[in-house]
Write a protein that holds these residues in place. Structure first.
Motif, short mmCIF file in Angstrom:
data_model
loop_
_atom_site.label_atom_id
_atom_site.label_comp_id
_atom_site.label_asym_id
_atom_site.label_seq_id
_atom_site.Cartn_x
_atom_site.Cartn_y
_atom_site.Cartn_z
N ALA A 29 0.81 -1.21 0.00
CA ALA A 29 0.00 0.00 0.00
C ALA A 29 0.85 1.27 0.00
CB ALA A 29 -0.93 0.00 1.21
N GLN A 30 2.09 1.14 0.38
CA GLN A 30 2.97 2.31 0.42
C GLN A 30 3.07 2.98 -0.93
OE1 GLN A 30 4.26 3.21 3.39
NE2 GLN A 30 5.00 5.12 2.49
N ALA A 75 -4.90 3.26 5.92
CA ALA A 75 -6.35 3.06 5.73
C ALA A 75 -6.59 1.90 4.78
CB ALA A 75 -6.97 4.35 5.20
N LYS A 76 -5.79 1.85 3.73
CA LYS A 76 -5.92 0.78 2.75
C LYS A 76 -5.70 -0.57 3.41
CE LYS A 76 -6.73 -0.46 -1.35
NZ LYS A 76 -7.94 0.00 -2.02
N VAL A 77 -4.70 -0.64 4.27
CA VAL A 77 -4.40 -1.90 4.95
C VAL A 77 -5.61 -2.35 5.76
CG1 VAL A 77 -2.99 -2.96 6.74
CG2 VAL A 77 -1.93 -1.50 5.03
N ALA A 114 -3.41 -3.96 -3.03
CA ALA A 114 -3.10 -2.86 -2.12
C ALA A 114 -2.64 -1.62 -2.84
CB ALA A 114 -2.05 -3.31 -1.10
N GLY A 115 -2.04 -1.78 -4.00
CA GLY A 115 -1.56 -0.61 -4.72
C GLY A 115 -2.64 0.03 -5.59
N PHE A 129 7.45 -6.06 -7.82
CA PHE A 129 6.07 -6.02 -8.32
C PHE A 129 5.19 -5.12 -7.48
CE2 PHE A 129 6.69 -9.01 -11.60
CZ PHE A 129 7.67 -9.86 -11.15
N LEU A 130 5.75 -4.63 -6.36
CA LEU A 130 5.00 -3.67 -5.56
C LEU A 130 5.34 -2.25 -5.96
CD1 LEU A 130 5.32 -5.30 -2.03
CD2 LEU A 130 3.53 -5.57 -3.71
#
Lengths: 297, 249, 341
Positions: free
Chosen positions: B107-108, B128-130, B165-166, C220-221
């Motif tokens: 999420a970062q 928040a996403k987490v 998450a992204g 991939f992140l």
């Protein structure tokens, strides 16, 4: 024209011959390292110390009145069981661990510290130098060559060929290669894999010790001699390709030549950085080295 | 300027390993908002195709276009930032980190670079996403657990959650139900259908029933090439496809 | 069906246990050190205070190793390169009278960063064992170069570093006073600890840990592992150089030994024995190593053998917490290949 020939005869050729003889010894050490790394997956940071061990043991033997020729035979025979026991008793203890690469590397780091300090303890900090067993020189094609270097070249080359024969032409060599490739399969075929590993390690370090005896009259013997020399061997292994027999031979000879010839034009202090730069360049351009696993390019 | 209808376009993509043509001249496009499935027998080249699309390997030829932009040869991190995320067939989590941490890392990417050097709590959007993902994927009770200790089904869920998450536009799911029980598979199918409401999904699956029920469009691969494509019923009835699958479970 | 990663099972309980202890240890250290300093000052002691200061300087080198080893998953066997770089830079400039306390520190950092960038550019591209060998080789080559350079004192090194005054504006620290130097060093090390601890808990630091855990997935992140590793490498180099600069201020001289493999290896040993990835562990480890050296050294000159043996025993009997250090399969696309998909 005559100037060029004279240059060739009195400057370049002797230096190239020097490079060749040193190169042969480098190959011996590099082969051991490459075999141990390629076949056992062990980065032997103590390899230089085994090279030194050979030299120191030979000094002790000379002190006991043993001749150089006998020492040449005895030293590898002495180093073999030491290497075998160390591998079997210490290094193999971490084989089961899934981080064994790091652990074996760290173990050999510890081992190198112990060995270097042991040399200090037993032999003192001073430099020793055995007598040249083959003084004098011969003239070959107008080039004056010290006899000892000729001898070194001959013996070294013979040992390299013998090693090749063992690895590629004997059943023992086949077992070693099989065990390197697939441990479990080989074990299920009845091959005593752990003993083969220990034996291979012993053989690899014995090669280094043998080189130590051969080079002692040229480079002298002192506790930190292992560190000095091993970087060149590591460079040869990396440039030639880990686990590659031909790679170790070609890279070892090549690098020693570069070192020898470059010392004619630049200060010898710069040859180490030069060789290191070559290693780095090879790693950048072709990270797996010039050759691949066991000679396949 | 509206977004192009095709979120992903694959054009004559090919790659070889040694002498083997793993992916050979494959072209298709993925319509925005759809669920597209890639199916085919073992060794058809599906995972290699995914690797090419997400940048894990570089193609020998052909193009990949994401949202109209040519992303051929881009490294995976750049493609990820461009809105593409993928999950892996063999669970590829950070096993020695907690579930929460796995999600937070992914999420970062939502936060600007400056937040990297600030305390974690300042990355509010990511945090928040987490929380959102933990709830949605029913992993809240395991938030502090190390990912390696989760059950297989939970790990597969986390695998997908991490990919989401992204906030990608396009999600590549590589055999999401691999190794799952029947019940878990049904749950996953439902989840994918829900996800498809917000994002585009490209799916590799072995479970034909799952694929037929979920997809708007199916691409069939066989021995590195595209064999057929179309709506599920059409593909199912295609004799060439039936032939390729003869003998497959 | 993929079982839980075995590396987790081994490391996790130990790590969980450690997290509790780490905080206590981190607080205990400055407290204990202050007590030590107090006693030393009261007794008018110099030898042990100076020895302790040296231990703290070496702790900086150990922390530098831990940043790479414990967090980023990179084993550097040549961190002594930067320590020596900092030491020689400071010694050279101080000996010339060209700079004072702050100038020496700044100069060391100014030199360490570009060198680390160059070295990192080369070393970090290389995976696993090659990185280790390159760092090893770099330090070896540098050590030899320094040994052979007459302007740097050759094999004897540089001597004649004057005793300094460290000017902090409001007050001055006389580095000639053992207590003062010790307290300064203590403040510096705890400052480094606090700063690095903070850094490692930011998203940046957590990405480093993620790289150590699974570098492949990190890409991939949306993260480029290479940039993060390089950043960590430069940070580590600066930490080592900073502490190295203080060495000549304490001892009055520098010698090529500061770049030798033994120096780098000792640092790695203290990190592993003290606790990889804790930052405070290596600090304790350095103190222990110097202590051990002093105690053993009074009996025999060959204490290094014993330390080497202890290290080997530690590696054999406590091989935990080494996850991800030597990932040969990193970045291997075949990793996510199924049974022939």
């Amino acid at each position: 024209m005559t100037e060029a020939i004279e240059y060739l005869q009195f400057v370049l050729a002797p230096q190239m011959l020097n490079g060749l003889t040193i190169g042969v010894a480098v190959v011996l050490v590099a082969l051991g390292l490459s075999i141990i790394f390629g076949l056992l997956d062990v980065v032997n940071m103590a390899h230089g110390e085994f090279y030194a061990l050979g030299a120191f043991v030979s000094m002790s033997l000379y002190g006991l009145g043993v001749s150089f020729w006998l020492a040449l035979v005895l030293v590898p025979l002495i180093v073999l069981p030491i290497g075998y026991l160390i591998e079997r008793g210490l290094i193999q203890r971490v084989y089961q661990h899934d981080q064994r690469h790091v652990l074996t590397l760290l173990l050999t780091v510890g081992l190198s510290i112990i060995m270097e300090d042991a040399f200090h303890l037993i032999y003192g900090p001073n430099t020793m130098r055995p007598e040249n067993p083959l003084p004098g020189s011969t003239e070959i094609l107008g080039v004056i060559v010290p006899n000892y270097r000729l001898f070194l070249l001959a013996v070294g080359a013979a040992t390299i060929v013998a090693t090749w024969l063992v690895i590629y032409r004997t059943r023992l060599g086949a077992m070693i290669r099989a065990a390197a490739f697939d441990k479990h399969m080989t074990a299920s075929l009845g091959v005593p894999v752990l003993r083969v590993y220990a034996g291979t390690f012993a053989f690899g370090v014995a090669l280094a010790g043998f080189a130590g005896v051969l080079l002692a009259p040229i480079y002298s013997v002192f506790p930190t001699m292992g560190h000095d020399f091993v970087l060149l061997a590591f460079t040869a292994v990396i440039v030639g390709g880990i686990g590659s027999f031909y790679g170790a031979v070609i890279a070892g000879l090549l690098l020693a030549q570069i070192q020898a010839i470059s010392s004619l034009y630049i200060s010898p202090h710069w040859s180490d950085p030069l060789l290191f730069a070559i290693m780095v360049a090879v790693l950048v351009v072709r990270p797996q080295g010039l050759f691949n696993w066991m000679g396949r390019s | 300027m509206s977004a192009p209808a095709a979120i992903l376009e694959v054009e004559k993509l090919k790659v070889s390993f040694g002498g083997l043509k793993a992916v050979n001249d494959v072209s298709f496009s993925v319509r925005r908002g759809s669920v597209t499935s890639v199916i085919g027998p073992n060794g058809a080249g599906k995972s290699t195709l995914f690797n090419l699309i997400c940048g894990a390997i570089a193609p020998d030829g052909g193009r990949v276009r994401l949202n109209g932009n040519d992303v051929t040869g881009w490294p995976p991190n750049r493609i990820a930032r461009a809105g593409l995320a993928r999950s892996f067939q063999i669970t590829n989590l950070f096993f020695d980190l907690t579930v929460e941490e796995n999600l937070r890392l992914a999420a970062q990417a939502l936060e600007p670079g400056g937040k990297l050097l600030q305390p974690k709590r300042r990355s509010e959007r990511a945090n928040a996403k987490v929380r959102e993902l933990l709830e949605r994927f029913e992993l809240s009770h395991k938030a502090r657990e190390l990912a390696g200790y989760l059950s297989h089904g939970e790990q597969r869920r986390l695998e997908i959650a991490v990919a989401l998450a992204g906030e990608p536009e396009l999600l590549l799911l590589d055999e999401p139900t691999q190794g799952m029980s029947h019940g878990d598979t049904a749950d996953t199918s439902r989840m994918i259908r829900e996800l498809a409401r917000d994002i585009t999904i490209l799916l590799i699956e072995h479970d034909i029933e799952l694929v037929m029920g979920l997809s708007h469009w199916v691409v069939v691969m066989h021995q590195g090439q595209k064999l057929s494509e179309g709506p599920p019923e059409q593909v199912r009835a295609d004799p060439a496809v039936r032939r390729a699958y003869l003998g497959e479970a | 069906m993929r079982p839980a990663n075995p590396a987790v099972s081994a490391a996790a309980p130990a790590r969980a246990r450690r997290r509790l202890g780490v905080r206590h240890l981190a607080v205990a250290f400055p407290v204990l050190s202050l007590v030590f300093a107090g006693i030393g000052a009261a007794l008018g002691e110099t030898f042990y205070l100076r020895l302790a200061t040296e231990a703290l300087i070496l702790a900086g080198l150990a922390i530098s190793v831990d940043i790479l080893l414990g967090y980023t998953g990179l084993l550097s066997l040549g961190q002594a390169l930067y320590f020596g770089l900092g030491a020689y830079t400071a010694a050279f400039l101080l000996g010339q009278g060209a700079v004072g306390f702050w100038g020496a520190l700044l100069a060391s950092l100014a030199l360490a960063t570009p060198v680390a960038l160059l070295a990192g550019l080369v070393a970090i591209r290389s995976k696993g064992v090659y990185f280790i060998l390159i760092t090893f080789g770099l330090a070896q080559v540098a050590a030899k170069a320094v040994y052979n350079t007459r302007e740097l004192g050759g094999s004897d090194g540089l001597v004649g570093v004057p005793v300094l005054q460290a000017d902090f504006g409001l007050f001055r620290v006389d580095l000639g006073s053992p207590v003062a130097f010790f307290l300064l060093m203590l403040a510096l090390i705890m400052g480094l600890y606090a700063g690095l601890n903070y850094l490692m808990h930011t998203p940046f630091g957590r990405t480093l840990v993620a790289i150590r855990s699974n570098e492949h997935r990190v890409r991939f992140l949306g993260f480029d592992p290479w940039r993060y590793k390089l950043a960590a490498y430069v940070v580590a180099a600066n930490v080592a150089a900073l502490c190295g600069a203080l060495y000549p201020m304490l001892r009055g001289f520098v010698s090529p030994e500061l770049l030798y493999f033994k120096m780098s290896a000792d640092a790695v040993i203290t990190v592993i024995l003290g606790g990889v990835g804790t930052l405070i562990g290596p600090i304790y480890g350095s103190v222990a190593l110097v202590g051990l050296r002093t105690v053993l050294g009074s009996w025999t000159e060959h204490y290094h053998m014993i330390i080497g043996a202890l290290f080997m025993l530690a590696v054999i009997f406590m091989p935990r917490g080494f996850a991800g250090l030597f990932d040969r399969s990193e970045g291997d696309p075949a990793q996510d290949e199924g049974e022939g998909t």
